[in-house]
Write an enzyme that holds these catalytic residues in place. Structure first.
Site, short mmCIF file in Angstrom:
data_model
loop_
_atom_site.label_atom_id
_atom_site.label_comp_id
_atom_site.label_asym_id
_atom_site.label_seq_id
_atom_site.Cartn_x
_atom_site.Cartn_y
_atom_site.Cartn_z
N CYS A 1 -3.76 -2.77 -4.35
CA CYS A 1 -3.55 -4.07 -4.53
C CYS A 1 -4.69 -4.94 -4.97
O CYS A 1 -5.57 -4.99 -3.98
CB CYS A 1 -2.71 -4.76 -3.19
SG CYS A 1 -2.11 -6.19 -3.22
N HIS B 1 6.29 -3.20 -5.69
CA HIS B 1 5.29 -3.56 -5.28
C HIS B 1 5.28 -5.27 -5.46
O HIS B 1 4.84 -5.99 -4.39
CB HIS B 1 4.06 -2.87 -5.95
CG HIS B 1 2.64 -3.52 -5.20
ND1 HIS B 1 1.97 -2.73 -4.62
CD2 HIS B 1 2.11 -4.84 -5.40
CE1 HIS B 1 0.63 -3.38 -4.20
NE2 HIS B 1 1.12 -4.63 -4.79
N GLU B 2 5.48 -5.65 -6.61
CA GLU B 2 5.39 -7.01 -7.06
C GLU B 2 6.53 -7.83 -6.26
O GLU B 2 6.33 -8.83 -5.76
CB GLU B 2 5.55 -7.32 -8.25
CG GLU B 2 4.27 -6.68 -8.78
CD GLU B 2 2.94 -6.79 -8.30
OE1 GLU B 2 2.63 -8.20 -8.03
OE2 GLU B 2 2.00 -6.39 -8.35
N HIS C 1 5.66 -8.36 -2.64
CA HIS C 1 4.82 -9.62 -2.31
C HIS C 1 5.65 -10.94 -2.04
O HIS C 1 5.29 -11.63 -1.46
CB HIS C 1 4.02 -9.72 -3.54
CG HIS C 1 2.56 -9.07 -3.36
ND1 HIS C 1 1.65 -9.37 -2.66
CD2 HIS C 1 2.19 -8.05 -4.44
CE1 HIS C 1 0.65 -8.52 -2.67
NE2 HIS C 1 0.91 -7.92 -3.84
#
Length: 214
Positions: free
Chosen positions: A126, A168-169, A172
C-alpha cells in the site's frame, strides 16, 4: 445532496491541494483520515474541480508508482478512487495471480460483494504503508457497483488481480487498510519480498514464516 456550506470545506481543501501542482502528497498510516471512512460523493466538487482532482489522483498514482489510489490517501475524505495496472509481469506471475492489464478507471461511491466462495492469497502492499507487504486472502471474484466520474452507473464483475485492486481501494474508502485483513506473520519488508518471496505464489513464505494459506 449537501448544502453549499457543507460542500465548501471539501472543495476548498481540494483547491488547496491542487494549487501546489505536481503529484499530491500521500498520507501515511497513522493519520486519522485513513481510518474515518469517507463521505459519499454527492456533488461536493464542481464538475471542473472534480475533473482536476481525478487527474491529480492519476498523476500521483502513476508517480508513486501504484495501481490504485483513494481520495483519503491524499487527505480528502470523499468516496472516490482511481485504479490502473499495466501489469508488466512475467507470464508465470500473470497466470498464478490473474494479473492482467487494467485500464485507467475512476470509481465513485464504489461497493463490492464477493461472487462465489473462492479466495486467493498473495502479498499486497500500500502506498500509505510504504516499505512493507503482507499476505492478504481476498475473494477471488467480486461484483463492483457504483458510478464513474461522469455519474454513469458501474456494475461489473472483476476477477484475479483486478478484483484485488478494487477491493483494496474500496476498503480505503471504508477506513480499512490491507493490514487489517493480512496474515500478521507474513509481514515483510519490500527488500525481503524481493530477495526471498518473489515467487508467483506465497506458499514458500507461508511455510517459512509460519502462517496458513486459505
Amino acid at each position: 445532496m449537501g448544502t453549499s456550506s457543507e460542500r465548501a470545506p471539501l472543495a476548498e481543501r481540494v483547491e488547496q491541494l491542487l494549487a501546489v501542482g505536481g503529484p499530491l502528497p500521500i498520507v501515511a498510516a497513522g493519520d486519522p483520515v485513513l481510518r474515518r471512512g469517507t463521505e459519499p460523493y454527492d456533488g461536493q466538487l464542481a464538475p471542473e474541480l472534480l475533473a482536476r482532482f481525478v487527474e491529480a489522483l492519476r498523476v500521483t498514482m502513476r508517480a508513486a508508482p501504484g495501481v490504485g489510489l483513494a481520495a483519503p490517501q491524499v487527505g480528502v475524505p470523499l468516496r472516490i478512487a482511481v485504479i490502473e495496472d499495466p501489469a508488466p509481469v512475467p507470464e508465470e506471475v500473470r497466470l498464478a495471480r490473474g494479473r492482467v492489464p487494467l485500464p485507467f478507471r475512476v470509481l465513485v461511491n464504489p461497493a463490492y460483494a464477493p461472487v462465489g466462495g473462492a479466495r486467493a492469497a498473495f502479498f499486497e502492499g500500500c502506498l500509505s504503508v510504504p516499505g512493507w507487504q503482507a499476505v492478504v486472502a481476498r475473494p477471488a471474484e467480486v461484483r463492483l457497483t457504483g458510478q464513474d466520474e461522469h455519474g454513469r452507473a458501474l456494475d461489473e464483475v472483476f476477477t484475479g488481480w483486478p478484483a484485488r485492486i478494487v477491493q483494496h481501494e474500496t476498503d480505503h474508502l471504508d477506513g480499512v487498510l490491507y493490514l487489517d485483513r493480512a496474515e500478521s506473520r507474513s509481514l515483510s519488508s519490500n527488500l525481503a519480498v524481493t530477495e526471498r518471496w518473489a515467487q508467483p505464489t506465497p506458499e514458500e513464505a507461508a511455510r517459512a514464516l509460519g502462517f496458513e494459506m486459505p
